[in-house]
Design a protein around this motif. Structure first.
Motif, PDB file in Angstrom:
ATOM      1  N   PHE A  21      74.162 -15.624  42.463  1.00 63.24           N
ATOM      2  CA  PHE A  21      73.222 -15.979  41.297  1.00 63.24           C
ATOM      3  C   PHE A  21      73.159 -17.381  41.202  1.00 63.24           C
ATOM      4  O   PHE A  21      71.993 -18.115  40.776  1.00 63.24           O
ATOM      5  CB  PHE A  21      73.508 -15.119  40.260  1.00 63.24           C
ATOM      6  CG  PHE A  21      72.534 -15.322  39.142  1.00 63.24           C
ATOM      7  CD1 PHE A  21      71.250 -14.799  39.000  1.00 63.24           C
ATOM      8  CD2 PHE A  21      72.865 -16.224  37.847  1.00 63.24           C
ATOM      9  CE1 PHE A  21      70.373 -14.916  38.122  1.00 63.24           C
ATOM     10  CE2 PHE A  21      72.102 -16.372  36.835  1.00 63.24           C
ATOM     11  CZ  PHE A  21      70.671 -15.845  36.890  1.00 63.24           C
ATOM     12  N   GLY A  25      70.208 -20.154  41.758  1.00 65.30           N
ATOM     13  CA  GLY A  25      69.813 -20.529  40.360  1.00 65.30           C
ATOM     14  C   GLY A  25      69.984 -22.087  40.610  1.00 65.30           C
ATOM     15  O   GLY A  25      68.905 -22.920  40.002  1.00 65.30           O
ATOM     16  N   PHE A  29      66.896 -24.451  40.418  1.00 61.79           N
ATOM     17  CA  PHE A  29      66.629 -25.544  39.460  1.00 61.79           C
ATOM     18  C   PHE A  29      66.531 -26.885  40.066  1.00 61.79           C
ATOM     19  O   PHE A  29      65.460 -27.699  39.543  1.00 61.79           O
ATOM     20  CB  PHE A  29      68.147 -25.871  38.946  1.00 61.79           C
ATOM     21  CG  PHE A  29      68.301 -26.958  38.044  1.00 61.79           C
ATOM     22  CD1 PHE A  29      67.741 -27.223  36.841  1.00 61.79           C
ATOM     23  CD2 PHE A  29      68.787 -28.160  38.510  1.00 61.79           C
ATOM     24  CE1 PHE A  29      67.699 -28.064  35.923  1.00 61.79           C
ATOM     25  CE2 PHE A  29      68.982 -29.379  37.613  1.00 61.79           C
ATOM     26  CZ  PHE A  29      68.602 -29.315  36.492  1.00 61.79           C
ATOM     27  N   THR A  58      60.324 -19.600  40.194  1.00 67.21           N
ATOM     28  CA  THR A  58      60.525 -18.435  40.122  1.00 67.21           C
ATOM     29  C   THR A  58      60.425 -17.393  41.056  1.00 67.21           C
ATOM     30  O   THR A  58      60.871 -16.537  41.563  1.00 67.21           O
ATOM     31  CB  THR A  58      59.718 -17.937  38.854  1.00 67.21           C
ATOM     32  OG1 THR A  58      60.151 -18.633  37.615  1.00 67.21           O
ATOM     33  CG2 THR A  58      59.936 -16.379  38.257  1.00 67.21           C
ATOM     34  N   ALA A  61      63.185 -17.831  43.443  1.00 70.84           N
ATOM     35  CA  ALA A  61      64.250 -17.451  42.709  1.00 70.84           C
ATOM     36  C   ALA A  61      64.231 -15.572  42.900  1.00 70.84           C
ATOM     37  O   ALA A  61      65.152 -14.753  43.187  1.00 70.84           O
ATOM     38  CB  ALA A  61      64.669 -17.512  41.341  1.00 70.84           C
ATOM     39  N   ASN A  65      67.025 -13.702  44.947  1.00 63.58           N
ATOM     40  CA  ASN A  65      67.935 -12.723  44.056  1.00 63.58           C
ATOM     41  C   ASN A  65      67.696 -10.952  44.681  1.00 63.58           C
ATOM     42  O   ASN A  65      68.636 -10.566  44.635  1.00 63.58           O
ATOM     43  CB  ASN A  65      67.551 -12.649  42.884  1.00 63.58           C
ATOM     44  CG  ASN A  65      68.344 -14.022  41.988  1.00 63.58           C
ATOM     45  OD1 ASN A  65      69.508 -14.003  42.053  1.00 63.58           O
ATOM     46  ND2 ASN A  65      67.637 -14.635  41.236  1.00 63.58           N
ATOM     47  N   ASN A  89      61.327 -13.867  33.156  1.00 63.61           N
ATOM     48  CA  ASN A  89      61.237 -15.491  33.596  1.00 63.61           C
ATOM     49  C   ASN A  89      60.441 -16.118  32.588  1.00 63.61           C
ATOM     50  O   ASN A  89      60.381 -17.191  32.172  1.00 63.61           O
ATOM     51  CB  ASN A  89      60.962 -15.526  34.959  1.00 63.61           C
ATOM     52  CG  ASN A  89      62.232 -15.478  35.776  1.00 63.61           C
ATOM     53  OD1 ASN A  89      62.686 -16.657  35.858  1.00 63.61           O
ATOM     54  ND2 ASN A  89      62.480 -14.708  36.659  1.00 63.61           N
ATOM     55  N   THR A 127      68.783 -19.605  31.803  1.00 63.33           N
ATOM     56  CA  THR A 127      69.929 -18.804  32.850  1.00 63.33           C
ATOM     57  C   THR A 127      70.579 -17.779  32.326  1.00 63.33           C
ATOM     58  O   THR A 127      71.065 -16.789  33.039  1.00 63.33           O
ATOM     59  CB  THR A 127      70.399 -20.076  33.573  1.00 63.33           C
ATOM     60  OG1 THR A 127      69.698 -20.878  34.221  1.00 63.33           O
ATOM     61  CG2 THR A 127      71.507 -19.497  34.577  1.00 63.33           C
ATOM     62  N   ARG A 130      68.521 -14.843  31.682  1.00 64.36           N
ATOM     63  CA  ARG A 130      68.232 -14.389  32.905  1.00 64.36           C
ATOM     64  C   ARG A 130      68.964 -13.307  33.830  1.00 64.36           C
ATOM     65  O   ARG A 130      68.860 -12.301  34.100  1.00 64.36           O
ATOM     66  CB  ARG A 130      67.641 -15.306  33.902  1.00 64.36           C
ATOM     67  CG  ARG A 130      66.273 -15.791  33.711  1.00 64.36           C
ATOM     68  CD  ARG A 130      65.678 -16.882  34.744  1.00 64.36           C
ATOM     69  NE  ARG A 130      66.358 -18.201  34.982  1.00 64.36           N
ATOM     70  CZ  ARG A 130      66.136 -18.988  34.223  1.00 64.36           C
ATOM     71  NH1 ARG A 130      64.955 -19.023  33.505  1.00 64.36           N
ATOM     72  NH2 ARG A 130      66.617 -20.136  34.429  1.00 64.36           N
TER      73      ARG A 130
END
Length: 159
Positions: A21, A25, A29, A58, A61, A65, A89, A127, A130
């Motif tokens: 993660f 992330g 970022f 997003t 991500a 994920n 998100n 974060t 999330r």
């Protein structure tokens, strides 16, 4: 030192998820920050720039994920996961927008450094939300154990 091994074994799955993660992330970022700065330099306002950057990061991500961090978890349908992922998100984005908005419109700071620091704080707070929410509502625990290896196939020979 014998107490460390059982402790590690107990939290091994969580540590593995947190590590993956964190990697996804961190990449999201970098993408988010790069896009935020790009849109700011193109003359977009700070709030609009953040929304555009968040949509791009997003999407990245979610893919990372779903197909890496939480791939061992049950898949409850792409549509359901995607909707919840973006909804959650959106809440995290709101956290980030509040920090950026406070920095820009309450503190009156509009330089790139101040907006980037506000973005880092907002992303950090988002974060935490999330990670907790993905595990709780998006990428659910498997109801049946998912095999780590494919079963060995028996070789049949017709005689």
């Amino acid at each position: 030192m014998d107490f460390i091994k059982p402790l590690y074994q107990r939290f091994e799955a969580l540590l593995r998820e947190l590590t993956k993660f964190g990697i996804i992330g961190a990449l999201a970022f970098v993408l988010d920050t790069g896009m935020l700065n790009l849109f700011l330099m193109l003359g977009q306002g700070p709030m609009t720039s953040k929304v555009y950057a968040a949509v791009v990061s997003t999407t990245f991500a979610y893919a990372g994920n779903r197909f890496w961090t939480f791939r061992h978890r049950e898949q409850s349908g792409l549509g359901r996961e995607y909707f919840l992922f973006f909804l959650l998100n959106g809440i995290a984005l709101l956290i980030g927008l509040l920090v950026i908005g406070f920095t820009r419109y309450t503190l009156g700071l509009s330089d790139l450094l101040s907006l980037n620091i506000a973005n880092i704080i907002g992303v950090g707070l988002g974060t935490l939300f999330r990670f907790w929410s993905y595990k709780k509502w998006v990428f659910l625990e498997a109801t049946e154990p998912i095999p780590t290896e494919l079963p060995d196939a028996e070789v049949r020979q017709d005689r």
